[in-house]
Design an enzyme around this catalytic site. Sequence first.
Site, short mmCIF file in Angstrom:
data_model
loop_
_atom_site.label_atom_id
_atom_site.label_comp_id
_atom_site.label_asym_id
_atom_site.label_seq_id
_atom_site.Cartn_x
_atom_site.Cartn_y
_atom_site.Cartn_z
N GLU A 60 0.83 -1.21 0.00
CA GLU A 60 0.00 0.00 0.00
C GLU A 60 0.86 1.25 0.00
OE1 GLU A 60 -0.71 -2.74 1.69
OE2 GLU A 60 -2.59 -3.22 0.67
N HIS A 127 -10.72 -6.76 8.12
CA HIS A 127 -11.45 -6.53 6.87
C HIS A 127 -12.78 -5.84 7.11
CE1 HIS A 127 -8.64 -9.82 6.01
NE2 HIS A 127 -8.64 -9.36 4.75
#
Lengths: 324, 438
Positions: A60, A127
């Site tokens: 990321e 998540h």
Amino acid sequence: MAVTTYIDAIREGIWEEMEKDESVFILGEDVGIYGGAFKVTKGMLDKFGPMRVIDTPISESAIVGAAIGAALVGMRPVAEMQFIDFISCAFDQIVNFAAKCRYRWGAGVPIVVRGPSGGGVHGGPFHSQNPEAYFFNVPGLKIVCPSTAYDAKGLIKAAIRDPDPVLYFEHKYLYRRIKEDLPAEDFVVPIGKAILRREGEDLSIITYGAMVYKALEAAEALAQMGIDVEVLDLRSILPLDEEAILTTAKKTSKVIVLHEATLTGGPGGEVVARIAEKAFEYLDGPIVRIAPPDTPVPYSPPLEEAFLPQTKDIVEKAKKLAAY
Amino acid sequence: MAVDVIMPQMGESIAEGTIVKWLKGVGENVDRDEPLFEISTDKVDAEIPSPSAGVLLEILVPEGKTVEINTVVGRIGQAGEARGATAPKPSAAPAPSAAPVTPAPRPVPATPVAAPATPTPAPTQPAPQPAPQSAPAYVRSSPVVQKIAAEHGVDVSLVEGTGEGGRVTKKDIMTYIESASSSTPPVTQPAAPAPAPKAPAPAKPAVFASGQEEVREPMSIMRKKIAEHMVMSKHTSPHVYTIFEVDMNEVVKRRDAMKREFEAEGVKLTFLPFFIEACIRGIKEFPIINSAVDGETIIYKKTVNVGIAVALENGLIVPVIKHADQMNLLGLAKTAADLGERARSKRLMPDDVQGGTFTITNVGVFGGTFGLPIINQPQAAIMGIGTITKRPVVIDDAIAIRPIVYLSLSYDHRIIDGADAARFLTVVKRELEKPAGA
């Protein structure tokens, strides 16, 4: 007019901007061949080719760093975080670089960092998060959290066209559950503008994202009990639409601030503070926050249900506040 | 031991009074002689001081209700003392022997907001101990309720709270205000003082809630009386108006020359005494100005009692300078100042507002060039003074800058014709313009 889901609204928004502006491109993990983990970017590789739809390594920090570099040379990248939980890996790039470039050099960084946030789909602690609070304290950023298909499309377009970094937190629970007719013509939803989803006299619920629907459900139930609830959907949390917040607070004098981010240090605290500071004389009761407890998001479905604010919780707290 | 609070007698001819406002709520501490409630009678409004120190235990006569003099309107005692435990049953007749009732208190100076009350001479009753520092009956409300209460002049302790633990909510106070303004105050039983109907709210800018198109507010007693009187006057007298321009140059000089002298006497010399003096000269030459109509008879009055209109926060009152024709400038200045001050601090006595024969109103105070006032019945004329402004005027074919005032005379054409009015004003003008040395 065609019925469009929330997730398709995001795709259409990006798609249309890519058609319109060659500097717009997307990058992220599995956004190309696979079409994205949730299929937000489905079909884009075929349409726009590998130069504008870039599959990246699992980093990321690299994704956002590359996006920033591209933005500084004139591009308008849209970076996907496969799950928004992983945005923390890019934290330094976002807060120390993207957010400060304009201040340091007068160089705007027109990037969008987007990804699926939120719980309710049994995704567990990595998540299901709502990380907006981490960035809420960073001058130089904008944060949007759409709740409807219309806003999802209008805000992704506004984010792409914005000259500064915008964090676009879409809610995965809403992806395919929310749909509506969207206008065929081009439109944007201005960043920083809240919208009233329901007008009421007795009490205001200020919220955003998936919680807008819980608030509306609660308002329906409360209406049966004679409590007239107003629901304000913030849509953007940075900047906050202070005018809309104060207007509804002054109108009903009783306010609940509701969000899915955990309680302590959540964006709701800032909303409460603004009201206490600037509308104190209009209050007829304590300003109530409703948010998940300060724990990770549980994986166990019953625990997750207990963790997330539910309609009945909102009804209970609203009844108490209305009677205060 | 509780002390009764009674409706005082405010003048010889006065038999009853209306409680306009309780300045203290039940459970609140009050000092002796501290203003406790406001009353309105036929003649004047006044603040009534507390006869004793302690806690206001009970309000027996709610705001808006009219009762005979000497009626027990409330009770003061020590915190925690049971309501009505020791005192006689409330009734219209006073019970002089029972509780140590102080004599009917006289109004004490108490400007509406800030100035402290000046104690009246203490009656014989031993000074009661100040109430212990126990908490006053705390009314639970909220910021918005306090704000609305302040805007509407509502005592929150009179509003029935339906919120948690009896809390007064925004809805409660809005309902209270709406019901008070949409209905005439219902008569409340003396024994049930709690949710009293709202009496006249002070004239404040109306506060419109969101979506509200109009706000209804009952007229105060004073406002009702003004309304009645104005309509009656216009109905009675055909009004005619004459306006004169007067050069104030000489008066300004005279005033400047005398200011010091007056200050030494503790009086601020305004222009008003000069106008009064000039009017008296005019009246002496044209007595019809100082007359009244009685059926088909004209009553000429020898004495000149000059009414001076004083604007109040929420109305207007006209105290009278008695025997103005026998006063010199200093006497007029002193009397006018005293009446004005007492009018504003609600300390006028009924006598102070009676017996006027001619009235002067200063519309210039609020910037009016001139005004056309309504006659203060049963008088025959009223003079309005406009604002004194420097204007270019032609004197001996040259343009000069002079302080100019417009004087307007409204008069009853049944008995005063335009010629009389103009002659009167000519004298007034002559007096005001006569050289300062003369």
